[in-house]
Design a protein around this motif. Structure first.
Motif, PDB file in Angstrom:
ATOM      1  N   LEU C 297       0.828  -1.471   0.090  1.00 29.09           N
ATOM      2  CA  LEU C 297       0.087  -0.009  -0.040  1.00 29.09           C
ATOM      3  C   LEU C 297       0.891   1.070  -0.313  1.00 29.09           C
ATOM      4  O   LEU C 297       0.507   2.261  -0.736  1.00 29.09           O
ATOM      5  N   PHE C 298       2.046   1.206   0.627  1.00 25.09           N
ATOM      6  CA  PHE C 298       2.985   2.222   0.566  1.00 25.09           C
ATOM      7  C   PHE C 298       3.586   2.492  -0.811  1.00 25.09           C
ATOM      8  O   PHE C 298       3.552   3.484  -1.133  1.00 25.09           O
ATOM      9  N   VAL C 299       4.081   1.514  -1.081  1.00 24.62           N
ATOM     10  CA  VAL C 299       4.882   1.696  -2.323  1.00 24.62           C
ATOM     11  C   VAL C 299       3.870   2.141  -3.454  1.00 24.62           C
ATOM     12  O   VAL C 299       4.341   2.996  -4.048  1.00 24.62           O
ATOM     13  N   ALA C 300       2.855   1.543  -3.559  1.00 27.32           N
ATOM     14  CA  ALA C 300       1.736   1.792  -4.789  1.00 27.32           C
ATOM     15  C   ALA C 300       1.461   3.394  -4.704  1.00 27.32           C
ATOM     16  O   ALA C 300       1.431   4.138  -5.838  1.00 27.32           O
ATOM     17  N   ALA C 301       1.354   3.607  -3.342  1.00 29.69           N
ATOM     18  CA  ALA C 301       1.151   5.119  -3.280  1.00 29.69           C
ATOM     19  C   ALA C 301       2.191   6.183  -3.815  1.00 29.69           C
ATOM     20  O   ALA C 301       1.787   6.912  -4.407  1.00 29.69           O
ATOM     21  N   THR C 302       3.302   5.630  -3.311  1.00 37.27           N
ATOM     22  CA  THR C 302       4.544   6.539  -3.860  1.00 37.27           C
ATOM     23  C   THR C 302       4.594   6.578  -5.096  1.00 37.27           C
ATOM     24  O   THR C 302       4.861   7.386  -5.882  1.00 37.27           O
ATOM     25  N   ILE C 303       4.291   5.529  -5.738  1.00 42.57           N
ATOM     26  CA  ILE C 303       4.494   5.233  -7.578  1.00 42.57           C
ATOM     27  C   ILE C 303       3.505   6.338  -8.067  1.00 42.57           C
ATOM     28  O   ILE C 303       3.679   6.946  -8.890  1.00 42.57           O
ATOM     29  N   ALA C 304       2.242   6.130  -7.632  1.00 42.21           N
ATOM     30  CA  ALA C 304       0.999   6.829  -8.143  1.00 42.21           C
ATOM     31  C   ALA C 304       1.126   8.181  -8.220  1.00 42.21           C
ATOM     32  O   ALA C 304       0.782   8.879  -8.936  1.00 42.21           O
ATOM     33  N   LEU C 305       2.253   8.758  -7.276  1.00 39.26           N
ATOM     34  CA  LEU C 305       2.429  10.174  -7.233  1.00 39.26           C
ATOM     35  C   LEU C 305       2.805  10.758  -8.219  1.00 39.26           C
ATOM     36  O   LEU C 305       2.478  11.617  -8.754  1.00 39.26           O
ATOM     37  N   THR C 306       3.786   9.801  -9.410  1.00 41.41           N
ATOM     38  CA  THR C 306       4.454  10.405 -10.280  1.00 41.41           C
ATOM     39  C   THR C 306       4.013  10.122 -11.769  1.00 41.41           C
ATOM     40  O   THR C 306       4.701  10.431 -12.765  1.00 41.41           O
ATOM     41  N   GLN C 307       3.073   8.904 -11.645  1.00 42.41           N
ATOM     42  CA  GLN C 307       2.770   8.602 -13.000  1.00 42.41           C
ATOM     43  C   GLN C 307       1.998   9.531 -13.717  1.00 42.41           C
ATOM     44  O   GLN C 307       1.281  10.480 -13.205  1.00 42.41           O
ATOM     45  N   THR C 308       1.981   9.398 -15.145  1.00 44.14           N
ATOM     46  CA  THR C 308       1.392  10.225 -16.082  1.00 44.14           C
ATOM     47  C   THR C 308       0.115   9.667 -16.619  1.00 44.14           C
ATOM     48  O   THR C 308      -0.466  10.312 -17.484  1.00 44.14           O
ATOM     49  N   ASP C 309       0.171   8.469 -16.680  1.00 42.49           N
ATOM     50  CA  ASP C 309      -0.763   7.561 -17.323  1.00 42.49           C
ATOM     51  C   ASP C 309      -2.114   7.501 -16.330  1.00 42.49           C
ATOM     52  O   ASP C 309      -2.065   7.153 -15.650  1.00 42.49           O
ATOM     53  N   LEU C 310      -3.087   8.015 -16.827  1.00 46.28           N
ATOM     54  CA  LEU C 310      -4.180   8.370 -16.032  1.00 46.28           C
ATOM     55  C   LEU C 310      -4.699   6.681 -15.611  1.00 46.28           C
ATOM     56  O   LEU C 310      -5.208   7.014 -14.374  1.00 46.28           O
ATOM     57  N   LYS C 311      -4.854   5.868 -16.480  1.00 42.81           N
ATOM     58  CA  LYS C 311      -5.344   4.567 -15.949  1.00 42.81           C
ATOM     59  C   LYS C 311      -4.114   3.829 -15.104  1.00 42.81           C
ATOM     60  O   LYS C 311      -4.656   3.402 -13.957  1.00 42.81           O
ATOM     61  N   ARG C 312      -3.117   4.359 -15.117  1.00 39.86           N
ATOM     62  CA  ARG C 312      -1.902   3.515 -14.344  1.00 39.86           C
ATOM     63  C   ARG C 312      -2.118   4.317 -13.108  1.00 39.86           C
ATOM     64  O   ARG C 312      -1.692   3.409 -11.811  1.00 39.86           O
ATOM     65  N   VAL C 313      -2.353   5.418 -12.939  1.00 37.17           N
ATOM     66  CA  VAL C 313      -2.569   6.054 -11.651  1.00 37.17           C
ATOM     67  C   VAL C 313      -3.534   5.560 -10.666  1.00 37.17           C
ATOM     68  O   VAL C 313      -3.425   4.943  -9.598  1.00 37.17           O
ATOM     69  N   ILE C 314      -4.859   5.244 -11.456  1.00 38.25           N
ATOM     70  CA  ILE C 314      -5.801   4.489 -10.693  1.00 38.25           C
ATOM     71  C   ILE C 314      -5.407   3.057 -10.386  1.00 38.25           C
ATOM     72  O   ILE C 314      -5.677   2.648  -9.522  1.00 38.25           O
TER      73      ILE C 314
END
Lengths: 217, 531, 671, 491, 99
Positions: C297-314
């Motif tokens: 949950l932590f790692v995924a949250a940190t990754i989501a912060l910088t992704q630019t692909d809409l679906k990948r963020v989700i």
């Protein structure tokens, strides 16, 4: 006495044998063999095999060697070098011979049979006489005797087949008149000389017929 | 002391008599001037003589006696082998019907020689006396020396004859010396006497004199059965000899020599078996390896068969090695099988030798499956059988041999047989591949197809087939104009095809229904009174 | 009708839908395949409701756990692999969520996928997926569970690779499938460990026997449970088996919504909840689950912060949320975990649907960098997205607020080292709010991009030549690529209807389980988890209120931060990024998991394969094993034939040599 | 008697085909195969599940002197293998019917003979008879591959045949030794399996005989490292031939372990258990990794088969009923799935300009959904996806190994993962992604569908109800591993 | 004289004959060498006959003489045929068959 005779005879036999192998001219080889055979006959006599010795002299030294001489004369005893080019092994051939000799000597000398060191069984009168041999041939060795005679017949036929002259096989120039067939030499023994003769005749006839049909082999 | 003429059992001697009278009659018939007599009557008479010997042998089946003062044994083993010799000889006669070798030698003489050789084999296989052994051996060899050379126009035929003669005589001399030593050790020439002497005096069975004699015998007999390292004459002689002679020589000589082998070793010398059996096993193995390895890459089919026969001799030696009833049974059965499959193969070689310009080269059978299945199938069956594939006689044969080896704690010899078979696959399959998997070579075969389909040619020419073909001399093809009709009619060679088909079928039948033959082989195996 | 009858019906409808649509793909006209598919799932939903009612009507001990066997599937030599379903509150809860969300997503897809050349195929796959998921959930034994488990994997693969001429999609599909197979294998091996001792594959039987045959933290049991966790991690995209999930976004957006957000990926959570009798006897394994969940949950949250692909963020947010659930069920908060599973299904599906609408509006573009100012052009989409975002961020009173806090409450209540998990959980909750609203702000705020302008003018943007949004490769619109049509919620009522219902759910579902007020989910699931040692634990009110306040504050704070960074001071993110470049790189490259796997497994395997094929096969298999004997035989052949040189005298010599040899032997053996 | 008809019916049809006009050959042999299939189905239907031991036994003395019996019989061990053989030969003959062959009479006669030989090997209840049929199988294949193969066919065929015959000949030696040595204790010489099972050979003897048999079977399958013939052979074979070769012949070998080796040589089986497991394991990994790097579809399937057979051997040599049951089921499964896969390869090659290289394919699903669907189903079945009977097989196999040797089961399970990689890679490479030049996407023709679809339906049917074979085989399988298991589990 | 001496002489003759076969190239001479070998055997046979005091060996020796004559006949016939065929009368040059 017997020792001396043995010594002389075996010396002769060995000398003859070596002569056969070592002499370059085939004709002399044949002569060496004749000497060998005669020495051997002497040995046979020492072993009280009179009939065998006699047959040895008559058949071998007489008939067979004559045949050899004929053929040597016909072929022309070319001197072929002993050894010479060819397979590289002949240098070891004497070794083979020596090994063979040693092994056979070991076999006889190492044998546990006492009799080998003795002079043989006590002599019984008539041993080795034609009578005894003849009886054996007509009783225990009847079949071998008959088969042997038959073998001679077949050998004669075979020799005829091989040595018969055929058109086209040999050089016309060298086609001197030869005996009808070498098998003729055996005519007296098996008593089928007519056979060989007629075969030869037939061959001539066939050759003539072939010529007439001009098929040209 | 009045000598009494020995009692002669004429019934037992009858096959021998048939084979003695036969050559004489044939020789006489050969003197007739009429072509048809020489071409047709002589072979027929030969076959009659062989048939008579065969029939008489079958008639004597089940007897167990010793005839003519213990010279010959008439028992199931010798009768079985007699049948093999006769069958092989009949096949050879048929194969030789159009052969130039018989023509060269004269039909009467050629067939008389053949019959004499058979007589020699009969004598050898039944011999119960050292003298008879030697005589039988020579009586079978001398006609064969001549027959090898009868194709006088081919230098290779002469060469093979001379090689066979000289090397064979060395072998004979060796054998003879061995016989002499055995005689010296035992003091008698009869097998029974030798066995008794060896059994009586325990030391004699391991005496150097006896054993050296045995050694020389092994060499001499192995020479005849062409086991390595006494095999070297085989490829050259097989290749050089006229093919029908090769066929006969391959199957019958081997059978006769093995007959003498078992009788001499398993009867007379059986008490020394612990000494000679391991050596024979080694010789068998060496043969298996050398034969199979030598056959690889041969392009001459006859040569290939020769090497293969070296290997097969190795397999069969296993039957001698084990020296019991099962071994003899296996050996005898295999000899029969070997005869059947080899004749089938040689028949095809004979046929193709005459049909193509390739002689006995493997190219002569290329594409045979498509062009002449009636020849391709027998050859295929023969090859499969030689390789020991199931549903062929060779499989059952190997099965019995391995079984006999394993039974007598020679399992490793069984494995050697198996490994040899593996190597052999490479060259047997090569022949099959040539027939079925490759196309016929581009060079036109000798029969001329110009007239259209070969079927048309042969049907129109059947009546004159005998005559015209007979004048067709051996290879190389000489006349382009005159030879054609003859060549075309040769294309069919019904008698050769018949032999091929008959023996090919026999290969298959013996593979599927081997029981009758095995019964006979078992009886033959019991004849020696072994375990 | 008995609950199991309903259970069988639940399975039957989607299967029938699959077969009808798949076999009739050529015959069914227009949108009929879509409607058939939707209808089938709706029927399954109704049957699920039937099961619910039927189950509720039963009274008595164990009355709420009903099993039914159709036939012996592979039942020999003591392995009882039968076709058995198990209907109990947990499975009914799951089938309700699955069928409910699926119905809506089917409805959405009827419109969204229209004009795609694989329309019927899509619905066949989708129905098959639902069937598989229901099979997984209803499975009454390990064997059937594994079957369902693998089926959803296959369905997932099919749908990820739906646009199968895209190399990116097929590659993602293979990746997902292989990772899932790893999970399957883990599951199978875990099953072996358990079966070895219990002697039965049946859930009920195995759970009954577990206390007798397993000591606490029994070695085999821990091993088995960890292997089960491997299965759960693979399916639920937990570290280290998570890398397939972001790539799975290659599939059509409804697929992301259904499979890779709402249902399939939560199977791991369900698994742990289902296996709780085992996990409670293997606390070591349960702890592994909790730690991995927290880590994820932590790692995924940190990754989501910088992704630019809409679906990948989700997608990363999904990973993160599932981390919460895994952590929850691994620490004994089963009902809370399941509750979060349900609410997450609603709001995450909603978010994906909204994202799908946005992507359609952008003509397939998914890059946040190319979006902006869509707020006015797409009001409905914007609204639903915000609702979903608020729920995800855990802002009261949206559903996510209650469910997430309940998990963290239970974790905190365990005390000890679980406090670390608790803290990280709230830290990630803050990050969640940040990245969620980063996404919303970047897409809907700022200057309108050309597509937004066009849409405002009433035209839906269409690319001149369709391209792969990931690689920019040109494509056509034939089968195997996305169809030519784009459909947005503002224009298609089925999409709007589906999103509306989900939005409603995202808002209100939280009230099923308000602390001290309602306990619907707890009560309903109670029969399943009655035997649990954590069933009776009652957290203190202090902790409860601390959590609620903390959650609300962090959620709102996160949104505020996001607003500051991406609306008010758009230049700030770049400066922050420059300041913490390594951290940014770590996040942007997803902690280098893909690269690490590539180096550790893929490349060595490929190199090994090439080496084996090019070298080993040639040298050893062909060379040594075939060539060796062959060469030996050949050498023997040439030797034997070289002796056979035609010289008669050589033959005689060899013959004599043989004689000498044989005689020598006999002389040696003689006495 | 009845079983004899089953065995020889195909051969008879082959003989008829060889004698009748060539244009009838395809139909006649196909009819023969279909009849055989019908009979096989009849046997399955009327098989008595409760009865112990063999059913419909035919027992005659074939070669009395050598103790060889013509003994046939059906039991749970071979029932479904016979059915699958009949089915697959019928399918392969149908596939062969779709095109013209040169020299059709010979081709079809050989094909039919091959079926007879395979059925014979499955039904033989006499060790020597088994050996006969085992070797006999190869002869028709020699012709089929050598004469109608592709590429360097003669060399490949020779290599294949010699390689496999080398094994067979070892087996011949082993078989003879078994019979002969078993008869040495005063028993009469008999090769009937039931008689041989009464005699317990000495451990040392068992061991070398075991190795003989093992070599034969491992080569035939083939397993690592005895697969040297496989790549060339697979490349050379004509497709229908390859299909049955890969599907059925390898199973005869695996069946041989269960039928002959385990019951007759239990001590040796236990002694070499680790070795065999390691070979199987190596095959799984090696086959998988090579399948993973191949691009020729045939070879992908070839190496995949190698891996699958590794699993089968793994199951057998777990020496537990679970493993053996799984292995037996897996034999049926693999046979059933690999044939449609090979037919699909043929269909793909026909669409990719004759090339069977996966790199030259792609995107073929677009216009061929049915082809894609059957390929997908077959591929998933082949990678043993749960839900297919293949998975049931692997589940049982791994369970057996798990109970016997834990570590080996764990390592072997990586093979399952690798299988998914290479099968999907093949599927995706051919059907998905962008099409290569010269690739056309064309739906299955009627003929192709007629051969492929029924087999895929069979795969699905078995997936739905794998209990069908399992229930019938369990008693026999238990009996076949019993003694070896006892030895293996003894301290 | 002890029988052993005769046997030794016989063995020596046999070995010499064998050596002759190996070293000579003229088939005629090789035939002579074969005669030597057979005669060696004959000597052994006769010696053994003397040793055992029975006639078997002598009979055998006579038979061997017959056989030797036959072999010689055939051998000479072959040599003549080869000569007629204009082939070299040299065993080393007759090696068309090999391999």
């Amino acid at each position: 006495m017997a020792e001396v005779l043995f010594f002389l005879a075996s010396l002769g036999a060995l000398a003859g044998a070596i002569g056969v192998v070592a002499v370059r001219n085939p004709f002399y080889s044949v002569l060496a063999l004749v000497g060998h055979l005669l020495s051997l006959a002497a040995l046979f006599l020492l072993l009280r095999a009179e009939f065998v010795a006699a047959a040895q002299v008559v058949v071998y030294a007489g008939a067979v060697m004559v045949l050899y001489v004929f053929v040597v004369a016909y072929i022309g005893g070319e001197d072929r070098p002993i050894g010479g080019p060819g397979p590289s092994f002949p240098s070891v051939a004497p070794l083979f011979a020596i090994a063979l000799f040693v092994e056979l000597c070991v076999a006889t000398l190492g044998s546990g049979l006492k009799a080998i060191d003795g002079e043989g069984a006590p002599y019984v009168a008539g041993f080795g006489s034609p009578a005894q041999i003849g009886e054996l041939f007509l009783t225990r060795f009847l079949l071998p005797f008959e088969v042997a005679s038959y073998l001679l017949l077949i050998a004669a036929v075979g020799a005829v087949i091989l040595a018969r002259r055929r058109r086209g096989l040999e050089d016309e120039a060298s086609a001197d008149r030869m005996p009808v067939s070498v098998g003729d030499l055996f005519r007296p023994e098996p008593g089928v000389g007519t056979q060989a003769e007629s075969v030869g005749v037939l061959a001539d006839q066939r050759a003539r017929a072939a010529r007439q049909q001009d098929e040209g082999w | 002391m009045t000598p009494h003429a020995p009692h002669i059992d004429w019934a037992g001697l009858s096959p021998v008599i048939a084979l003695t009278v036969g050559p004489i009659v044939v020789l006489m018939a050969g003197l007739f001037r009429r072509e048809v007599v020489r071409r047709a009557v002589v072979p027929v008479l030969t076959v009659v003589a062989l048939g008579a010997a065969l029939g008489l042998s079958v008639w004597q089946w089940g007897e167990d006696k010793s005839i003519v003062s213990g010279a010959l044994a008439v028992d199931d083993l010798s009768m079985f082998l007699n049948v093999l010799f006769c069958v092989g000889a009949i096949a050879a006669v048929v194969l030789a019907l159009r052969d130039s070798s018989a023509e060269e030698a004269g039909h009467g003489e050629w067939h008389a020689l053949l019959l004499s050789a058979v007589l020699g084999m009969v004598v050898l296989a039944g011999a119960e006396n050292l003298v008879v052994v030697f005589l039988g051996l020579e009586l079978l060899s001398i006609p064969l020396y001549v027959m090898c050379a009868t194709n006088l126009r081919r230098s290779t035929s002469l060469e093979s004859g001379l090689k066979y003669l000289i090397v064979g005589s060395v072998g004979s001399a060796t054998l003879l010396y061995g016989l002499a030593l055995i005689y010296g050790a035992a003091g008698t020439t009869s097998f029974g006497g030798i066995a008794a002497a060896l059994g009586r005096d325990g030391g004699l069975a391991s005496d150097p004199l006896t054993l050296t004699g045995i050694g020389l015998l092994v060499a001499g007999l192995c020479f005849k059965v062409s086991a390595a390292p006494f095999h070297q004459w085989t490829p050259d002689v097989y290749e050089g000899a006229p093919t029908p002679v090769t066929a006969f020589m391959a199957v019958a000589t081997k059978a006769a020599a093995f007959g003498a082998f078992v009788r001499l070793f398993d009867v007379a010398l059986v008490d020394a078996a612990t000494n000679w059996a391991p050596l024979l096993a080694v010789v068998a193995t060496v043969s298996i390896v050398v034969g199979n390895v030598g056959a690889l890459g041969q392009s001459s089919l006859k040569r290939l068969m020769a090497w293969s026969s070296v290997a097969q001799a190795g397999y069969m030696l296993a039957g001698v090695v084990v020296a019991d009833e099962a071994g003899v049974r296996a050996l005898v059965f295999y000899l029969a099988v070997y005869l059947v499959m080899n004749i089938a193969a040689f028949a095809v070689i004979v046929a193709r030798e005459r049909e193509t310009a390739f002689g006995d080269d493997i190219r002569s059978v290329a594409g045979l499956g498509a062009s002449r299945p009636e020849l391709a199938w027998p050859m295929t069956l023969a090859m499969l059988s030689l390789a020991g594939m199931p549903a062929t006689a060779g499989f059952v044969g190997k099965f019995t041999l391995i079984s006999a080896s394993v039974q007598n704690d020679y399992a490793w010899l069984g494995i050697a047989i198996v490994i040899g078979s593996m190597i052999s696959l490479a060259y047997y399959l090569r022949v099959i591949a040539a027939m079925w998997l490759t196309d016929a070579p581009a060079v036109a075969p000798r029969p001329v197809m110009a007239g259209g389909s070969p079927e048309l040619d042969s049907t129109g020419d059947d009546s004159s087939a005998g005559d015209s073909s007979a004048r067709e001399p051996g290879p190389p093809a000489n006349g382009s104009g005159e030879g054609e009709p003859g060549a075309a009619s040769l294309g069919r060679q019904p008698e050769v095809v018949a032999v091929a088909v008959a023996f090919g079928a026999a290969t298959l039948v013996l593979g599927i229904v081997p029981s009758p033959l095995l019964h006979a082989a078992r009886d033959a195996g019991r004849a020696l009174g072994l375990l | 009708m008995s609950p199991t009858t309903f259970g069988w019906l639940v399975l039957a409808f989607p299967l029938a839908g699959t077969l009808v649509v798949a076999l009739g793909w050529r015959a069914l006209p227009g949108k009929l395949p879509g409607w058939i598919g939707t209808g089938a799932i709706l029927a399954a939903f109704l049957a699920s409701l039937g099961a619910l009612l039927s189950l509720n009507g039963r009274e008595g001990e164990h009355a709420k756990t009903v099993a039914s066997t159709a036939y012996d599937y592979a039942n020999t030599v003591g392995v009882d692999a039968n076709l058995t379903i198990l209907v109990d509150p947990l499975s009914v809860f799951m089938i309700l969520v699955v069928t409910g969300v699926s119905t809506l997503i089917h409805l959405y897809s009827v419109a969204y996928m229209w004009e795609d050349r694989g329309y019927a195929r899509f619905f066949a796959y989708l129905n098959f997926f639902v069937f598989s998921m229901l099979l997984l959930v209803l499975a009454g034994n390990f064997f059937l569970l594994i079957v369902g488990w693998a089926f959803v994997g296959a369905a997932s693969y099919l749908l990820i690779s739906f646009w199968y001429r895209r190399r990116t999609a097929t590659r993602a599909g293979i990746k997902a499938f292989v990772m899932n197979v790893i999970g399957d294998v883990g599951l199978v091996l875990g099953t072996y460990f358990i079966f070895k001792h219990t002697g039965t594959l049946d859930f009920v039987g195995a759970f009954e026997r577990a206390p007798d045959v397993f000591a606490n933290n029994d070695g085999d049991l821990v091993a088995g449970c960890i292997l089960l966790l491997v299965g759960a991690f693979a399916k639920s995209a937990q570290i280290p088996l998570h890398t397939w999930l972001p790539d799975a976004m290659e599939g059509p957006t409804p697929v992301s919504a259904l499979i890779h957000a709402a249902t399939m990926v939560t199977a791991g959570v369900y698994l742990i909840a289902r296996m709780h009798p085992l996990f409670e006897r293997a606390p070591a394994a349960a702890d592994v689950g909790a730690v991995i969940g927290c880590l994820t949950l932590f790692v995924a949250a940190t990754i989501a912060l910088t992704q630019t692909d809409l679906k990948r963020v989700i997608a990363y947010s999904t990973m993160s949320q599932i981390g919460y659930m895994i952590m929850g069920v691994s620490t004994g908060a089963y009902a809370a975990g399941m509750f979060h599973l349900m609410t997450h299904a609603f709001f995450k599906a909603l978010l994906f649907m909204a994202a799908g609408s946005v992507i359609a509006a952008m003509a397939g573009v998914q890059d946040l960098d190319r979006m902006g100012g869509l707020r006015r052009a797409m009001p409905f989409t914007f609204a639903t997205m915000v609702i979903g975002g608020l729920a995800l961020s855990g802002v009261p009173p949206f559903s996510g607020f209650f469910s997430k806090d309940e998990i963290l409450l239970a974790v905190g209540d365990r005390g000890g080292w679980h406090w670390i998990l608790y803290v990280i959980g709230y830290l990630a909750a803050f990050l969640t709010a940040v990245y969620t609203f980063r996404m919303i702000f970047r897409a809907f705020y700022g200057d309108p991009v050309p597509e937004a302008r066009e849409l405002e003018a009433g035209h839906l943007a269409h690319a001149e030549t369709p391209v792969n949004p990931m690689t920019g490769e040109e494509e056509d619109t034939d089968v195997g690529f996305p169809g030519p049509g784009h459909f947005i919620a503002e224009r298609e009522w089925p999409m709007r209807a589906a999103m509306g219902v989900l939005a409603l759910g995202a808002v209100v579902l939280g009230f099923l389980q308000v602390p001290h007020a309602t306990h619907v989910v707890d009560h309903f699931l109670e029969p399943t988890f009655a035997g649990s040692q954590f069933a009776t634990s009652q957290p203190s009110d202090t902790l409860l209120w601390l959590g609620l306040v903390l959650g609300a504050v962090l959620g709102l704070g996160g949104i505020a931060v996001a607003h500051l960074l991406w609306v008010r001071r758009p230049e700030l993110p770049g400066r922050i990024r420059a300041r913490v470049e390594p951290l940014y790189e770590l996040s942007f490259h997803k902690w280098w998991f893909d690269e690490a796997y590539d180096r550790a497994f893929v490349r060595p395997a490929r190199a090994a394969g090439t080496w084996l094929r090019e070298r080993f096969e040639r040298w050893v298999i062909d060379g040594a094993l075939v060539g060796g004997p062959t060469a030996a035989v050949r050498a023997g052949s040439s030797f034997v034939r070289s002796i056979q040189d035609g010289y008669l005298r050589v033959y005689a010599a060899l013959l004599l040599f043989g004689v000498i040899g044989v005689a020598f032997y006999f002389l040696v053996v003689s006495t | 008697m009845a079983l004899s008809i089953l065995i020889w019916l195909p051969a008879l049809s082959g003989v008829v085909a060889a004698l009748w006009p060539a244009r009838w050959a395809p139909r006649v042999t196909l009819a023969g195969a279909v009849f055989t299939l019908g009979m096989a189905v009849g046997y399955v239907v009327s098989f008595d599940r409760g009865a112990p031991g063999l059913q419909w036994v035919t027992d005659r003395t074939w070669i009395g002197e050598l103790g060889i019996h013509y003994k046939l019989g059906l039991d749970g061990l071979n029932l479904f293998l016979v059915l699958v053989t009949a089915l697959l030969f019928a399918a392969a003959l149908l596939h062969a019917n779709l095109r013209d062959w040169e020299r059709p009479r010979l081709f079809y006669a050989m094909f039919a003979l091959a079926e007879s030989a395979v059925l014979g090997a499955f039904l033989a209840q006499d060790l020597a008879l088994f050996v006969v049929f085992f070797d006999l199988m190869l002869i028709p294949f020699y012709f089929l591959i050598g004469a109608w193969g592709r590429g360097d066919r003669v060399r490949a065929t020779t290599k294949l045949v010699i390689y496999t015959l080398v094994g067979s000949l070892f087996m011949l030696a082993g078989a003879v030794a078994t019979g002969v040595i078993a008869s040495q204790g005063g028993n009469s010489l008999s090769f009937a399996l039931s008689d041989l099972a009464q005699v317990q050979l000495a451990k040392g003897t068992q061991e070398w005989i075991f190795l003989c048999f093992a070599v034969a079977f491992l080569v035939k399958m083939p397993l690592f490292p005895l697969h040297g013939w496989m790549p060339d052979g697979y490349r050379a074979m004509p497709l229908p031939v390859l299909a049955v070769f890969s599907a059925v012949l390898s199973k005869v070998a695996a069946y041989g372990f269960l039928r002959i080796v385990l019951p007759l040589f239990p001590d040796a089986s236990a002694h070499f258990q680790d070795l065999m497991l390691l070979i199987a394991l190596a095959s799984i990994l090696y086959g998988s990794i090579l399948a993973f790097t191949q691009t020729d579809l045939r070879l992908i399937l070839g190496f995949s088969s190698m891996a699958q057979l590794g699993f089968i051997v793994l199951g057998i040599f777990s020496l537990r009923p679970e493993g053996a049951q799984g292995a037996l089921l897996q034999m049926v499964n693999h046979a059933l799935v690999v044939v449609p896969l090979f037919f699909i390869v043929g269909a793909l090659a026909a669409r990719a300009g004759g090339s069977e290289d996966v790199r030259e394919m792609g995107g073929m699903a677009a216009r061929a959904p049915v082809l894609a669907a059957v390929f997908l189903i077959a591929a998933l079945a082949n990678l043993a996806m749960p839900g297919f009977a293949n998975f049931v097989g692997e589940f049982y196999i791994l369970l057996g190994v798990f109970k016997a040797k834990l570590v080996i089961a764990l390592v072997a399970s990586t093979g399952v993962v690798l299988a998914s990689v290479y099968m999907l890679r093949a599927f995706v490479g051919a059907m998905h992604n962008r099409g290569g030049a010269g690739v056309e996407s064309r739906e299955l023709s009627l003929g192709e569908a007629a051969t492929i679809v029924p087999l895929v339906v069979c795969v699905i049917a078995l997936a739905v109800y794998p209990q069908l074979p399992l229930a019938r085989s369990q008693d026999t399988v238990k009996a076949s591993v019993r003694s070896a298991r006892l030895v293996a589990n003894a301290p | 004289m002890a029988i052993g001496w005769y046997l030794a002489v016989s063995a020596l003759i046999f070995a010499i004959g064998a050596a002759g076969v190996l070293v000579r190239r003229n088939p005629l001479v090789i035939l002579l060498c074969l005669e030597l070998m057979l005669n060696a055997a004959n000597l052994a046979l006769v010696a053994f006959a003397r040793m055992h005091g029975n006639g078997d060996g002598q009979v055998f020796a006579l038979i061997v003489m017959v056989v030797a004559a036959c072999e010689v006949t055939i051998g000479l016939g072959l040599i003549v045929a080869i000569h007629r065929r204009r082939l070299p009368v040299d065993v080393d040059e007759l090696r068309e068959l090999r391999g």
